[in-house]
Enzyme design. Structure first.
Site, PDB file in Angstrom:
ATOM      1  N   GLU A 131       0.817  -1.218   0.000  1.00 33.94           N
ATOM      2  CA  GLU A 131       0.000   0.000   0.000  1.00 33.94           C
ATOM      3  C   GLU A 131       0.850   1.267   0.000  1.00 33.94           C
ATOM      4  O   GLU A 131       0.502   2.253  -0.639  1.00 33.94           O
ATOM      5  CB  GLU A 131      -0.965   0.003   1.190  1.00 33.94           C
ATOM      6  CG  GLU A 131      -2.109  -1.000   1.052  1.00 33.94           C
ATOM      7  CD  GLU A 131      -2.969  -0.736  -0.186  1.00 33.94           C
ATOM      8  OE1 GLU A 131      -2.971   0.398  -0.692  1.00 33.94           O
ATOM      9  OE2 GLU A 131      -3.626  -1.681  -0.659  1.00 33.94           O
TER      10      GLU A 131
ATOM     11  N   TYR B 170      -6.419   6.957   3.712  1.00 31.10           N
ATOM     12  CA  TYR B 170      -6.573   5.932   2.684  1.00 31.10           C
ATOM     13  C   TYR B 170      -5.847   4.644   3.074  1.00 31.10           C
ATOM     14  O   TYR B 170      -6.435   3.548   3.085  1.00 31.10           O
ATOM     15  CB  TYR B 170      -6.056   6.402   1.313  1.00 31.10           C
ATOM     16  CG  TYR B 170      -5.777   5.212   0.437  1.00 31.10           C
ATOM     17  CD1 TYR B 170      -6.828   4.564  -0.199  1.00 31.10           C
ATOM     18  CD2 TYR B 170      -4.502   4.643   0.369  1.00 31.10           C
ATOM     19  CE1 TYR B 170      -6.608   3.396  -0.922  1.00 31.10           C
ATOM     20  CE2 TYR B 170      -4.273   3.477  -0.346  1.00 31.10           C
ATOM     21  CZ  TYR B 170      -5.324   2.864  -0.985  1.00 31.10           C
ATOM     22  OH  TYR B 170      -5.122   1.705  -1.664  1.00 31.10           O
TER      23      TYR B 170
ATOM     24  N   ASP C 279      -9.544   6.540  -2.962  1.00 30.89           N
ATOM     25  CA  ASP C 279      -8.337   6.870  -3.731  1.00 30.89           C
ATOM     26  C   ASP C 279      -8.782   7.463  -5.062  1.00 30.89           C
ATOM     27  O   ASP C 279      -9.974   7.696  -5.266  1.00 30.89           O
ATOM     28  CB  ASP C 279      -7.480   5.609  -3.930  1.00 30.89           C
ATOM     29  CG  ASP C 279      -8.045   4.732  -5.018  1.00 30.89           C
ATOM     30  OD1 ASP C 279      -9.291   4.661  -5.128  1.00 30.89           O
ATOM     31  OD2 ASP C 279      -7.277   4.128  -5.775  1.00 30.89           O
TER      32      ASP C 279
END
Length: 358
Positions: free
Chosen positions: A40, A123, A141
């Site tokens: 991520e 996020y 996102d």
DNA sequence: TAAACGTGGAG
DNA sequence: TCTCCAAGTTT
């Protein structure tokens, strides 16, 4: 149809589509929070195909958060070299230390806990919580923004706080209790492979029946474009300074642009100044040494996010003085063959082939 | 709130 | 060549 009914339909169609169309990505074969976290961080503002090899290399070299935390920052930066946004690498190093030192070696499983980690914002916390821990947490996102704006026909600048609030609220309502991570990934997958910014493949989209923008034929116009500022060009003089076959390199300050990376000395040319004058001045100011500027080696064009540079690279000969770290963190004289050991910005790496050939 | 922060791919 | 932009965070 009421909202809850429509949300159920969106969830079901999206998850069914995802089960059939999900790409085979390396981080989809693991449940390890460390690996999910690493992916991520790397995926922030970076496309899947770019991340793939970096991710695999990192996990092979640093298989656990403990390895990551114990590794020198220079090792992390060398592995990160070329991936960009190097603050991510520095923050990731801090976060790994936080996990090992403050969280007993285990990644936190809550949004609040995750957001305490350096480089983990709203996020990324949502992504890790939902994907690694099955928490019903939303994510927003760039892909999700695009899909939500189109499905619900949301006009207006998506970067404003009011629009952000709407988007997060919608994402929060949509994410299911069952398979929240898959749902979040499915949204991003749809955005990345079907609901493109330009030329969306609406005929392949499982959400076409409920997409208001598509029904109105305005999918190309949403989300609203954000106006960008012009990118200025900066002229920079760079010196490959030789002394008995070795080249002088310096490490940039830890914060800011390309922080912690190595580079060839140099700096901005002032107006009314020649590149050669600028180079001698910069080297004097930053390293306190005198050099002889010889032939021009190459001109390198490179574009950053908010400006462009033109590097005018000169072969130089060391003349006198002892190099001082006046505007850098470290200095080394290295053989050309040793350059590859150090993490360099891509703009600097463009000089390597010319160097090794000559 | 707006600006800083990389790079490579696509059209 | 040029513009946009891609699984954002920090200050």
């Amino acid at each position: 149809m009421t909202d809850p009914d429509q949300y159920k339909l969106i969830r079901r169609r999206l998850l069914t589509w995802f089960d059939r169309n999900a790409r085979d990505l390396p981080w989809r074969h693991t449940q390890d929070p460390y690996a999910i976290w690493l992916s991520e961080i790397m995926l922030q503002q970076t496309q899947v195909e770019t991340v793939r090899d970096y991710y695999t290399r990192f996990l092979n070299r640093l298989p656990t958060v403990h390895h990551f935390a114990k590794a020198p920052l220079d090792t992390i930066l060398k592995l990160w070299e070329g991936l960009g946004y190097y603050t991510r690498a520095r923050n990731a190093h801090k976060a790994a230390k936080q996990v090992t030192q403050e969280f007993g070696g285990e990644f936190p499983s809550t949004l609040e806990g995750l957001q305490q980690l350096s480089g983990v914002g709203r996020y990324t916390a949502g992504a890790i919580a939902s994907i690694a821990f099955g928490v019903r947490a939303p994510i927003v996102d760039g892909n999700v923004v695009r899909i939500l704006c189109r499905i619900f026909c949301l006009h207006g600048d998506p970067t404003t706080s009011s629009m952000q609030k709407r988007l997060w609220a919608l994402a929060s309502d949509l994410v299911p209790v069952k398979r929240p991570g898959d749902f979040n990934e499915a949204m991003m997958e749809l955005g990345a492979t079907v609901c493109h910014r330009q030329s969306p493949a609406c005929e392949l989209c499982p959400l076409k029946p409920m997409c208001r923008a598509c029904q109105q034929g305005i999918q190309m116009d949403l989300p609203e474009r954000v106006k960008r500022r012009p990118r200025p060009t900066v002229q920079v003089a760079v010196g490959v300074i030789y002394k008995r076959g070795r080249i002088l390199i310096d490490k940039r300050p830890p914060e800011g642009l390309l922080g912690g990376l190595w580079e060839f000395p140099g700096g901005k040319k002032k107006s009314g100044e020649s590149f050669r004058q600028a180079l001698k001045r910069e080297v004097r100011e930053e390293l306190d040494i005198e050099i002889l500027v010889n032939k021009k080696l190459v001109v390198v064009d490179h574009a950053y996010t908010h400006f462009q540079v033109q590097l005018h690279v000169y072969v130089c000969e060391f003349v006198s003085g002892e190099p001082q770290c006046l505007a850098c963190t470290d200095i080394k004289w290295v053989l050309p063959s040793q350059l590859a050991r150090y993490a360099f910005p891509t703009a600097n790496r463009k000089i390597f082939p010319v160097l090794l050939r000559g």
